[in-house]
Write a protein that holds these residues in place. Structure first.
Motif, PDB file in Angstrom:
ATOM      1  N   THR A  88       0.835  -1.199   0.000  1.00  0.00           N
ATOM      2  CA  THR A  88       0.000   0.000   0.000  1.00  0.00           C
ATOM      3  C   THR A  88       0.876   1.259   0.000  1.00  0.00           C
ATOM      4  O   THR A  88       1.725   1.401   0.889  1.00  0.00           O
ATOM      5  N   ILE A  91       2.474   3.624   3.158  1.00  0.00           N
ATOM      6  CA  ILE A  91       2.797   2.829   4.352  1.00  0.00           C
ATOM      7  C   ILE A  91       4.286   2.473   4.252  1.00  0.00           C
ATOM      8  O   ILE A  91       4.663   1.556   3.516  1.00  0.00           O
ATOM      9  N   SER A  92       5.124   3.266   4.944  1.00  0.00           N
ATOM     10  CA  SER A  92       6.590   3.197   4.785  1.00  0.00           C
ATOM     11  C   SER A  92       6.966   3.293   3.307  1.00  0.00           C
ATOM     12  O   SER A  92       7.906   2.623   2.857  1.00  0.00           O
ATOM     13  N   CYS A 116      -1.001  -5.221   2.337  1.00  0.00           N
ATOM     14  CA  CYS A 116      -0.139  -4.410   3.191  1.00  0.00           C
ATOM     15  C   CYS A 116       0.564  -5.417   4.116  1.00  0.00           C
ATOM     16  O   CYS A 116      -0.116  -6.175   4.825  1.00  0.00           O
ATOM     17  N   PHE A 137       9.908   1.339  10.160  1.00  0.00           N
ATOM     18  CA  PHE A 137      11.284   0.889  10.402  1.00  0.00           C
ATOM     19  C   PHE A 137      11.831   1.560  11.658  1.00  0.00           C
ATOM     20  O   PHE A 137      11.697   2.775  11.823  1.00  0.00           O
ATOM     21  N   GLU A 163      11.485  -4.581   9.236  1.00  0.00           N
ATOM     22  CA  GLU A 163      12.925  -4.647   9.496  1.00  0.00           C
ATOM     23  C   GLU A 163      13.659  -5.241   8.307  1.00  0.00           C
ATOM     24  O   GLU A 163      13.148  -6.144   7.632  1.00  0.00           O
ATOM     25  N   ALA A 188       7.270 -12.507  10.680  1.00  0.00           N
ATOM     26  CA  ALA A 188       6.491 -12.821   9.473  1.00  0.00           C
ATOM     27  C   ALA A 188       7.374 -12.466   8.282  1.00  0.00           C
ATOM     28  O   ALA A 188       7.637 -11.300   8.029  1.00  0.00           O
ATOM     29  N   ARG A 189       7.849 -13.499   7.604  1.00  0.00           N
ATOM     30  CA  ARG A 189       8.894 -13.314   6.581  1.00  0.00           C
ATOM     31  C   ARG A 189       8.394 -13.814   5.231  1.00  0.00           C
ATOM     32  O   ARG A 189       7.708 -14.829   5.142  1.00  0.00           O
ATOM     33  N   LEU A 191       6.076 -12.968   3.199  1.00  0.00           N
ATOM     34  CA  LEU A 191       4.632 -13.226   3.148  1.00  0.00           C
ATOM     35  C   LEU A 191       4.158 -13.350   1.702  1.00  0.00           C
ATOM     36  O   LEU A 191       4.574 -12.572   0.839  1.00  0.00           O
ATOM     37  N   LYS A 193       4.943 -15.404  -0.418  1.00  0.00           N
ATOM     38  CA  LYS A 193       5.960 -15.923  -1.348  1.00  0.00           C
ATOM     39  C   LYS A 193       6.329 -17.357  -1.006  1.00  0.00           C
ATOM     40  O   LYS A 193       5.872 -17.916   0.005  1.00  0.00           O
TER      41      LYS A 193
HETATM   42  N1  SAM Z   1       4.058  -0.296   1.481  1.00  0.00           N
HETATM   43  C1  SAM Z   1       4.458  -1.609   1.861  1.00  0.00           C
HETATM   44  C2  SAM Z   1       3.294  -2.301   2.598  1.00  0.00           C
HETATM   45  O1  SAM Z   1       2.152  -1.932   2.384  1.00  0.00           O
HETATM   46  O2  SAM Z   1       3.519  -3.237   3.342  1.00  0.00           O
HETATM   47  C3  SAM Z   1       5.731  -1.599   2.690  1.00  0.00           C
HETATM   48  C4  SAM Z   1       6.889  -0.978   1.986  1.00  0.00           C
HETATM   49  S1  SAM Z   1       8.358  -0.953   2.928  1.00  0.00           S
HETATM   50  C5  SAM Z   1       9.403   0.009   1.925  1.00  0.00           C
HETATM   51  C6  SAM Z   1       9.042  -2.540   2.659  1.00  0.00           C
HETATM   52  C7  SAM Z   1       9.024  -3.397   3.926  1.00  0.00           C
HETATM   53  O3  SAM Z   1       7.738  -3.984   4.083  1.00  0.00           O
HETATM   54  C8  SAM Z   1       9.979  -4.569   3.876  1.00  0.00           C
HETATM   55  O4  SAM Z   1      11.287  -4.190   4.276  1.00  0.00           O
HETATM   56  C9  SAM Z   1       9.367  -5.519   4.873  1.00  0.00           C
HETATM   57  O5  SAM Z   1       9.653  -5.113   6.192  1.00  0.00           O
HETATM   58  C10 SAM Z   1       7.857  -5.283   4.608  1.00  0.00           C
HETATM   59  N2  SAM Z   1       7.398  -6.232   3.582  1.00  0.00           N
HETATM   60  C11 SAM Z   1       7.072  -5.970   2.308  1.00  0.00           C
HETATM   61  N3  SAM Z   1       6.682  -7.084   1.676  1.00  0.00           N
HETATM   62  C12 SAM Z   1       6.781  -8.091   2.566  1.00  0.00           C
HETATM   63  C13 SAM Z   1       6.535  -9.495   2.535  1.00  0.00           C
HETATM   64  N4  SAM Z   1       6.130 -10.100   1.412  1.00  0.00           N
HETATM   65  N5  SAM Z   1       6.728 -10.215   3.659  1.00  0.00           N
HETATM   66  C14 SAM Z   1       7.142  -9.626   4.807  1.00  0.00           C
HETATM   67  N6  SAM Z   1       7.397  -8.308   4.883  1.00  0.00           N
HETATM   68  C15 SAM Z   1       7.220  -7.548   3.796  1.00  0.00           C
END
Ligand code: SAM
Length: 280
Positions: A88, A91-92, A116, A137, A163, A188-189, A191, A193
């Motif tokens: 989204t 959001i960061s 998101c 972050f 992070e 949660a890593r 996600l 994928k």
């Molecule tokens: N706008 C994005 C959102 O809506 O989640 C976030 C963008 S921010 C620059 C990128 C960060 O979101 C990543 O470093 C990670 O922390 C998180 N992120 C994005 N995709 C992810 C995923 N598939 N699984 C876990 N964390 C994710």
């Protein structure tokens, strides 16, 4: 009077392209231009979905300069879609200045919701989700990170962080040092994928697990951290009982509990039970 354009804020997938909604695709096909964080990256997404719309770059470094041009275009009646690299926008991710300017100019801003990472992580974390805060972050260096964590140490709502994988061990070490090892935390890593992982441990266990497995130090990561438990310590109950005792001398149980809730910030139901016990 000429009809003004609409600014669509469109979420994109965070990994699995099947998560993209038909409405998001249709919106991007229909607008005059797509404002994207990285046009090369988003070009591939648009190509995959056969979206021929022109892309323009709007990222953290040029957003301020681009805003007026995009507002002029909206003013001329062109619809614009704003996307970011994944998830989204805002959001960061970039977009805040454009959306704020569009709102100030009285233009219509329409969200087209979708993925998101923070919300996806929270939905699978199994930690309280009725009240939560999103911290984005943490600072990249230990001193700043620990300072922010100290400020957050008394927070009772569930906390969410993004992070970077190369900082995950340091981040967990700092959390353990500042908050102690007892709290529950969810990693949660990746996600949506192939290597998606969602695990809940105590902070002590999480640090040991992530440190021992280099695979957990790769990919994209959301941390969902339990807030400070609202439970009242034994010492504090003495004070609560004293307050309740005074109120019960003058008032019925229900009213005494309600007033004590106002004074102590504790839940009315818990104080009602406690007051019944004191009366008995
Ligand atoms: N706008 C994005 C959102 O809506 O989640 C976030 C963008 S921010 C620059 C990128 C960060 O979101 C990543 O470093 C990670 O922390 C998180 N992120 C994005 N995709 C992810 C995923 N598939 N699984 C876990 N964390 C994710």
């Amino acid at each position: 009077m000429q009809k003004k354009g609409v600014l669509y804020v469109v979420a994109t997938p965070i990994g699995n392209l099947d998560d993209w909604s038909p409405r998001a695709v249709a919106t991007l096909k229909a607008v005059s231009v797509v404002a994207a964080e990285d046009t090369r990256h988003s070009g591939r997404l648009l190509q995959h979905f056969n979206i021929p719309t022109r892309l323009v770059a709007v990222h953290d470094h040029n957003e301020a300069g681009r805003v007026q041009g995009l507002l002029d275009q909206l003013g001329r009646g062109d619809d614009i879609a704003l996307i970011s690299d994944a998830g989204t926008p805002l959001i960061s991710d970039p977009g805040y200045r454009l959306v704020a300017a569009a709102q100030s100019a009285g233009l219509r801003v329409v969200p087209v919701p979708g993925a998101c990472a923070a919300i996806a992580a929270l939905s699978a974390a199994g930690l309280p989700s009725d009240r939560f805060i999103f911290e984005g972050f943490l600072p990249a260096k230990t001193a700043g990170r620990c300072e922010r964590l100290r400020q957050l140490a008394g927070e009772t709502r569930t906390l969410m962080f993004y992070e970077a994988p190369h900082r995950i061990v340091e981040c967990l070490q700092d959390m353990l040092a500042v908050l102690g090892g007892e709290r529950r935390i969810v990693l949660a890593r990746e996600l949506t994928k192939t290597f998606e992982t969602v695990r809940q441990y105590s902070l002590t266990e999480m640090l040991a697990w992530v440190s021992a497995d280099p695979d957990q130090q790769r990919g994209e990561i959301v941390l969902v951290l339990e807030g400070l438990p609202e439970a009242v310590g034994e010492q504090d109950w003495l004070e609560v009982d004293r307050v309740l005792g005074i109120l019960l001398e003058e008032l019925p149980v229900k009213q005494a509990a309600a007033l004590a809730a106002g004074i102590t910030g504790l839940k009315k139901n818990a104080l009602y039970e406690r007051a019944l016990g004191l009366k008995g």
